[in-house]
Design an enzyme around this catalytic site. Structure first.
Site, PDB file in Angstrom:
ATOM      1  N   ARG A   1      33.748 -18.574 -29.602  1.00 11.91           N
ATOM      2  CA  ARG A   1      33.576 -17.090 -28.956  1.00 11.91           C
ATOM      3  C   ARG A   1      33.222 -16.004 -29.756  1.00 11.91           C
ATOM      4  O   ARG A   1      33.648 -14.874 -29.484  1.00 11.91           O
ATOM      5  CB  ARG A   1      34.539 -16.650 -27.718  1.00 11.91           C
ATOM      6  CG  ARG A   1      34.612 -17.880 -26.507  1.00 11.91           C
ATOM      7  CD  ARG A   1      33.243 -18.050 -25.869  1.00 11.91           C
ATOM      8  NE  ARG A   1      33.345 -18.981 -24.563  1.00 11.91           N
ATOM      9  CZ  ARG A   1      33.115 -20.112 -24.673  1.00 11.91           C
ATOM     10  NH1 ARG A   1      32.712 -20.953 -25.797  1.00 11.91           N
ATOM     11  NH2 ARG A   1      33.018 -20.980 -23.399  1.00 11.91           N
TER      12      ARG A   1
ATOM     13  N   GLU B   1      36.514 -12.226 -21.946  1.00 16.53           N
ATOM     14  CA  GLU B   1      35.338 -12.612 -22.546  1.00 16.53           C
ATOM     15  C   GLU B   1      34.307 -11.433 -22.484  1.00 16.53           C
ATOM     16  O   GLU B   1      33.455 -11.173 -23.625  1.00 16.53           O
ATOM     17  CB  GLU B   1      34.997 -14.055 -22.185  1.00 16.53           C
ATOM     18  CG  GLU B   1      34.213 -14.660 -22.957  1.00 16.53           C
ATOM     19  CD  GLU B   1      33.812 -16.029 -22.295  1.00 16.53           C
ATOM     20  OE1 GLU B   1      34.417 -16.966 -22.618  1.00 16.53           O
ATOM     21  OE2 GLU B   1      32.827 -15.946 -21.596  1.00 16.53           O
TER      22      GLU B   1
ATOM     23  N   SER C   1      33.475 -17.820 -17.501  1.00 21.65           N
ATOM     24  CA  SER C   1      34.918 -17.512 -17.763  1.00 21.65           C
ATOM     25  C   SER C   1      35.018 -16.184 -17.995  1.00 21.65           C
ATOM     26  O   SER C   1      34.366 -15.585 -18.824  1.00 21.65           O
ATOM     27  CB  SER C   1      35.135 -18.367 -19.165  1.00 21.65           C
ATOM     28  OG  SER C   1      34.883 -19.841 -18.951  1.00 21.65           O
TER      29      SER C   1
HETATM   30  N1  EPU Z   1      42.366 -25.709 -15.361  1.00 21.77           N
HETATM   31  C1  EPU Z   1      43.161 -25.773 -14.422  1.00 21.77           C
HETATM   32  N2  EPU Z   1      42.986 -24.652 -13.088  1.00 21.77           N
HETATM   33  C2  EPU Z   1      41.837 -23.917 -13.157  1.00 21.77           C
HETATM   34  C3  EPU Z   1      41.060 -24.146 -14.271  1.00 21.77           C
HETATM   35  C4  EPU Z   1      41.106 -25.197 -15.172  1.00 21.77           C
HETATM   36  O1  EPU Z   1      44.291 -26.155 -14.422  1.00 21.77           O
HETATM   37  O2  EPU Z   1      41.494 -23.177 -12.290  1.00 21.77           O
HETATM   38  C5  EPU Z   1      42.604 -26.962 -16.251  1.00 21.77           C
HETATM   39  C6  EPU Z   1      41.739 -28.000 -16.125  1.00 21.77           C
HETATM   40  O3  EPU Z   1      42.202 -28.803 -15.241  1.00 21.77           O
HETATM   41  C7  EPU Z   1      41.617 -28.422 -17.753  1.00 21.77           C
HETATM   42  C8  EPU Z   1      41.464 -27.140 -18.289  1.00 21.77           C
HETATM   43  O4  EPU Z   1      42.378 -26.324 -17.606  1.00 21.77           O
HETATM   44  O5  EPU Z   1      42.747 -29.186 -17.939  1.00 21.77           O
HETATM   45  C9  EPU Z   1      40.204 -26.861 -18.721  1.00 21.77           C
HETATM   46  O6  EPU Z   1      39.258 -26.371 -17.821  1.00 21.77           O
HETATM   47  P1  EPU Z   1      37.594 -26.781 -17.993  1.00 21.77           P
HETATM   48  O7  EPU Z   1      37.301 -28.108 -18.559  1.00 21.77           O
HETATM   49  O8  EPU Z   1      37.272 -26.358 -16.355  1.00 21.77           O
HETATM   50  O9  EPU Z   1      37.208 -25.715 -18.908  1.00 21.77           O
HETATM   51  P2  EPU Z   1      37.812 -24.337 -19.269  1.00 21.77           P
HETATM   52  O10 EPU Z   1      38.657 -24.274 -20.554  1.00 21.77           O
HETATM   53  O11 EPU Z   1      38.454 -23.405 -18.210  1.00 21.77           O
HETATM   54  C10 EPU Z   1      35.838 -23.757 -21.171  1.00 21.77           C
HETATM   55  C11 EPU Z   1      34.806 -22.708 -21.322  1.00 21.77           C
HETATM   56  C12 EPU Z   1      33.884 -22.816 -20.480  1.00 21.77           C
HETATM   57  C13 EPU Z   1      33.025 -24.133 -20.355  1.00 21.77           C
HETATM   58  C14 EPU Z   1      34.334 -25.210 -20.311  1.00 21.77           C
HETATM   59  C15 EPU Z   1      33.456 -26.640 -20.504  1.00 21.77           C
HETATM   60  C16 EPU Z   1      36.119 -20.707 -22.177  1.00 21.77           C
HETATM   61  C17 EPU Z   1      36.681 -19.592 -22.006  1.00 21.77           C
HETATM   62  N3  EPU Z   1      35.413 -21.540 -21.154  1.00 21.77           N
HETATM   63  O12 EPU Z   1      36.552 -23.461 -19.892  1.00 21.77           O
HETATM   64  O13 EPU Z   1      32.949 -22.020 -20.712  1.00 21.77           O
HETATM   65  O14 EPU Z   1      31.961 -24.240 -19.743  1.00 21.77           O
HETATM   66  O15 EPU Z   1      35.344 -25.096 -21.035  1.00 21.77           O
HETATM   67  O16 EPU Z   1      33.453 -26.767 -22.085  1.00 21.77           O
HETATM   68  O17 EPU Z   1      36.208 -21.146 -23.427  1.00 21.77           O
HETATM   69  C18 EPU Z   1      32.234 -19.613 -20.191  1.00 21.77           C
HETATM   70  O18 EPU Z   1      32.370 -19.368 -21.364  1.00 21.77           O
HETATM   71  O19 EPU Z   1      31.644 -18.459 -19.341  1.00 21.77           O
HETATM   72  C19 EPU Z   1      32.257 -20.868 -19.755  1.00 21.77           C
HETATM   73  C20 EPU Z   1      32.046 -21.321 -18.355  1.00 21.77           C
END
Ligand code: EPU
Length: 344
Positions: A164, A329, A233
């Site tokens: 990012r 972000e 995010s």
């Molecule tokens: N999780 C929770 N509760 C929640 C959300 C997530 O426990 O409410 C846990 C999930 O179970 C999982 C982990 O957190 O173990 C990661 O969740 P997820 O795979 O949904 O991804 P994220 O880390 O929340 C990041 C990016 C997203 C991208 C996804 C998939 C960032 C800030 N965000 O989200 O990017 O789509 O991975 O790669 O790095 C964005 O930047 O706008 C965005 C959507």
């Protein structure tokens, strides 16, 4: 060049914040960008670039020239049996470009399907999802450099791409991106390492199927801004030292974490927010989405102040529980046309 005054930016930002800008211009070519910059210089206005509006927080009034980027087009610069080099206008819709690349049998961008916004914004925060970051496929970025007052091309290795992050974040208002040049391979292994992507893709190891599955996963978790105005995010996933990780994991062994090459550890902000009690919780008209706690939603007619009140409360509660400060972000515009740090 058609400069308009007192333009409402609500339709142009996916969080649907009311924001009136004093000066507005749509730019459809590099010549338009040069004209707009010259006008801003004479009128003593800062220039703010509006792209897809999917990663920004707007105040109710902005005194500046808002340059709405609308340079279209995909130009094939090189085509050989291994790869294609493409020069894409900054105003091209990102998702449509990804879909187009898949129809051309080009591999790599499928993991980034359905990310809202335009091509020109993709290098700024080095958009990433499902194990891929756009910087891996960028060869160079074409810009108007407001400091040197000239058009330039910046090679990918000089863009400082990281999670990012890029040079465009380091000096936020210096560059106006006009085009992005990508190099996309025709033969490459699909990247299936993230979460349960491999299981979702199954035996159909085609770029089309990977793209379909990514779209499906995103649609099942992330709200459509048409229904729930949001900027994806809201916070970055914090990257912490192994000591900080050990401290938190000792108390919360189920903490999702992703070890990085340099020994640091990336944590899941969504998980931290959920643990702090914010999943599906609202403060006034702004809350954190019930299916993905990392997504902040404008449920009614929120203002920037409402958004700030909610995200600061989330930061405070996460800090209270884990002693970690989450970093927003999206970029924040000031009423004088500057890009601000969230602490300002
Ligand atoms: N999780 C929770 N509760 C929640 C959300 C997530 O426990 O409410 C846990 C999930 O179970 C999982 C982990 O957190 O173990 C990661 O969740 P997820 O795979 O949904 O991804 P994220 O880390 O929340 C990041 C990016 C997203 C991208 C996804 C998939 C960032 C800030 N965000 O989200 O990017 O789509 O991975 O790669 O790095 C964005 O930047 O706008 C965005 C959507």
């Amino acid at each position: 060049m058609n400069i308009q005054n007192n333009v409402q930016l609500k339709p142009f930002n996916t969080l649907s914040l009311n924001s009136i800008c004093s000066h507005y211009v749509k730019t459809q070519s590099v010549a338009d960008v040069l004209d707009a910059v010259a006008y801003a210089h004479l009128a003593d206005l800062n220039v703010l670039v509006l792209s897809g509006g999917s990663n920004m927080l707007l105040p109710e009034h902005v005194h500046s020239l808002v340059l709405h980027m609308d340079i279209q087009g995909i130009e094939v610069l090189e085509d050989n049996p291994q790869s294609q080099v493409l020069r894409v206008g900054a105003g091209q819709n990102w998702h449509e470009f990804v879909l187009w690349s898949t129809t051309q049998q080009l591999i790599g961008l499928q993991n980034l399907a359905l990310i809202p916004g335009l091509v020109g914004a993709s290098p700024v925060q080095n958009i990433g999802a499902y194990g891929v970051e756009v910087g891996e496929f960028i060869q160079s970025v074409q810009v108007y450099d407001q400091q040197l007052q000239k058009l330039r091309s910046i090679a990918a290795q000089d863009c400082h791409f990281a999670y990012r992050h890029s040079i465009f974040k380091e000096q936020p208002q210096r560059y106006i991106i006009t085009h992005v040049t990508f190099k996309l391979p025709k033969h490459a292994a699909l990247k299936l390492g993230y979460g349960d992507l491999k299981a979702a893709v199954g035996d159909d190891l085609t770029a089309e199927n990977l793209q379909r599955q990514v779209i499906h996963i995103r649609q099942s978790k992330l709200p459509d801004p048409q229904d729930y105005p949001n900027v994806g995010s809201f916070f970055k996933n914090p990257v912490v030292t192994s000591q900080v990780f050990a401290r938190i994991a000792h108390e919360y062994p189920q903490l999702p974490h992703y070890p990085q090459n340099d020994g640091s550890v990336k944590l899941a902000a969504g998980w931290l927010i959920e643990q702090a009690g914010w999943k599906g919780k609202q403060l006034g008209s702004v809350g954190m989405f019930h299916k993905q706690a990392l997504v902040l939603v404008n449920y009614a007619e929120a203002t920037l102040a409402d958004v700030q009140a909610t995200y600061r409360a989330v930061q405070q509660d996460v800090y209270g529980k884990f002693h970690l400060m989450l970093e927003p972000e999206p970029v924040l515009w000031s009423k004088h046309g500057l890009l601000l740090a969230h602490t300002d």
